[in-house]
Design a protein around this motif. Structure first.
Motif, mmCIF file in Angstrom:
data_model
loop_
_atom_site.group_PDB
_atom_site.id
_atom_site.type_symbol
_atom_site.label_atom_id
_atom_site.label_comp_id
_atom_site.label_asym_id
_atom_site.label_seq_id
_atom_site.Cartn_x
_atom_site.Cartn_y
_atom_site.Cartn_z
ATOM 1 N N SER A 70 0.853 -1.188 0.000
ATOM 2 C CA SER A 70 0.000 0.000 0.000
ATOM 3 C C SER A 70 0.887 1.236 0.000
ATOM 4 C CB SER A 70 -0.927 0.001 1.219
ATOM 5 O OG SER A 70 -0.173 0.119 2.411
ATOM 6 N N ASN A 71 0.288 2.402 -0.074
ATOM 7 C CA ASN A 71 1.068 3.633 -0.201
ATOM 8 C C ASN A 71 1.909 3.935 1.028
ATOM 9 O OD1 ASN A 71 0.136 4.165 -2.786
ATOM 10 N ND2 ASN A 71 -1.661 5.297 -2.048
ATOM 11 N N ASP A 72 1.369 3.607 2.224
ATOM 12 C CA ASP A 72 2.076 4.005 3.441
ATOM 13 C C ASP A 72 2.868 2.884 4.084
ATOM 14 O OD1 ASP A 72 -0.300 2.709 4.030
ATOM 15 O OD2 ASP A 72 -0.556 3.746 5.948
ATOM 16 N N ILE A 73 2.495 1.636 3.792
ATOM 17 C CA ILE A 73 3.217 0.530 4.405
ATOM 18 C C ILE A 73 3.127 -0.704 3.506
ATOM 19 C CG2 ILE A 73 1.185 -0.128 5.767
ATOM 20 C CD1 ILE A 73 3.092 -1.157 7.920
ATOM 21 N N SER A 74 4.208 -1.432 3.419
ATOM 22 C CA SER A 74 4.239 -2.708 2.699
ATOM 23 C C SER A 74 5.012 -3.703 3.555
ATOM 24 C CB SER A 74 4.918 -2.559 1.337
ATOM 25 O OG SER A 74 4.233 -1.640 0.516
ATOM 26 N N TYR A 75 4.700 -4.987 3.359
ATOM 27 C CA TYR A 75 5.477 -5.981 4.079
ATOM 28 C C TYR A 75 5.593 -7.268 3.284
ATOM 29 C CZ TYR A 75 1.134 -8.320 5.708
ATOM 30 O OH TYR A 75 -0.076 -8.967 5.791
ATOM 31 N N ILE A 76 6.622 -8.020 3.628
ATOM 32 C CA ILE A 76 6.807 -9.394 3.167
ATOM 33 C C ILE A 76 6.883 -10.253 4.419
ATOM 34 C CG2 ILE A 76 8.263 -11.003 1.888
ATOM 35 C CD1 ILE A 76 9.410 -8.558 0.404
ATOM 36 N N THR A 120 9.434 -8.364 7.031
ATOM 37 C CA THR A 120 10.170 -7.181 6.571
ATOM 38 C C THR A 120 9.147 -6.120 6.193
ATOM 39 O OG1 THR A 120 11.940 -8.571 5.678
ATOM 40 C CG2 THR A 120 11.843 -6.287 4.937
ATOM 41 N N PHE A 121 9.239 -4.947 6.849
ATOM 42 C CA PHE A 121 8.299 -3.855 6.626
ATOM 43 C C PHE A 121 8.995 -2.706 5.902
ATOM 44 C CE2 PHE A 121 7.067 -5.961 10.553
ATOM 45 C CZ PHE A 121 5.716 -6.209 10.345
ATOM 46 N N PHE A 122 8.253 -2.044 5.048
ATOM 47 C CA PHE A 122 8.704 -0.818 4.397
ATOM 48 C C PHE A 122 7.657 0.251 4.698
ATOM 49 C CE2 PHE A 122 10.318 -4.438 2.083
ATOM 50 C CZ PHE A 122 11.661 -4.142 1.923
ATOM 51 N N VAL A 123 8.052 1.219 5.511
ATOM 52 C CA VAL A 123 7.108 2.224 6.007
ATOM 53 C C VAL A 123 7.453 3.583 5.418
ATOM 54 C CG1 VAL A 123 6.131 3.324 8.052
ATOM 55 C CG2 VAL A 123 6.872 0.920 8.143
#
Length: 249
Positions: free
Chosen positions: A158-164, A181-184
């Motif tokens: 999503s625009n504000d947060i992604s994860y695997i 693993t999060f990308f914020v």
């Protein structure tokens, strides 16, 4: 386990979690029982504690993560609710008055790493409950741990947060390692990466029954998947209700 960053992201990731269904399970079980005081063990960010307080229960929240509890306290304060939250290990609960009921929801019990830890937790809870008090908890089934999780990979973008979210079987039967693993998004076009590693373990229904019985509980019901149905080999979430019997250790 590491909850420092996970605590901040938890509510965002759990916004679709069936908290109201856990509440329905609780209220359906207690029925006409005289339940006023409730200890919410593994309360996390306080979602169920807040719901219990709104329903008029005298609730206390307990969690091992101070980061989770900070968010829970902020949430209760924002909603004008007076809920005491304490940082304690569920294996060593102490300092509370006798409780009418203890709950361990959201598969929090599965974060205990060993059979002995579950045994110690049930004993700890037994000492806190009044005679005839209730223990309600849910856990992942062996089927879910061994088959559903397995080597599964889950993703969110999503625009504000992604994860695997990668699942790997542990060495013990019924155990799973969760590598996240999060990308914020912290500012425009800039994302910060966080990594979390979690471990869960579950046991067979007879094992839970034996641990409860050995620690002074009578097992009242075992149901599955937020229903009143008995578990089958394909059930994924198991719900236990047990009553403290008058027994001195």
């Amino acid at each position: 386990m590491n909850y420092q960053q996970f605590a901040v992201l938890y509510d965002r990731l759990m916004e679709d979690a069936p908290y109201d269904m856990w509440m329905s399970f609780f209220t359906n079980v207690i029925g006409s029982e005289n339940v006023e005081t409730v200890l919410d063990v593994g309360c996390g960010t306080g979602e169920i504690s807040v719901r219990l307080a709104r329903e008029g229960f005298n609730v206390t929240g307990v969690d091992l993560s101070e980061e989770m509890l900070t968010i829970a306290r902020q949430k209760a304060d924002t909603k004008g609710l007076s809920i005491p939250f304490f940082q304690q290990d569920m294996r060593e609960l102490y300092g509370f008055p006798e409780q009418d009921a203890v709950i361990i929801f959201c598969d929090s019990l599965n974060y205990l790493r060993a059979h002995e830890d579950v045994d110690t937790t049930f004993r700890s809870i037994h000492h806190l409950l009044k005679d005839d008090g209730l223990l309600l908890f849910d856990v992942h089934s062996l089927h879910k741990m061994n088959e559903t999780f397995g080597e599964e990979v889950y993703t969110l973008n999503s625009n504000d947060i992604s994860y695997i979210w990668e699942c790997h079987p542990g060495t013990e039967d019924g155990s799973v390692h969760h590598d996240l693993t999060f990308f914020v998004n912290v500012e425009e076009d800039l994302y910060k990466r966080y990594e979390e590693n979690h471990y869960q373990r579950t046991y067979s229904i007879p094992t839970y029954e034996a641990l409860l019985t050995n620690n002074g509980f009578e097992v009242l019901t075992i149901t599955s998947d937020f229903s009143d149905r008995e578990p089958t080999q394909d059930s994924e979430r198991l719900f236990f209700v047990a009553r403290k019997v008058k027994k001195v250790f």
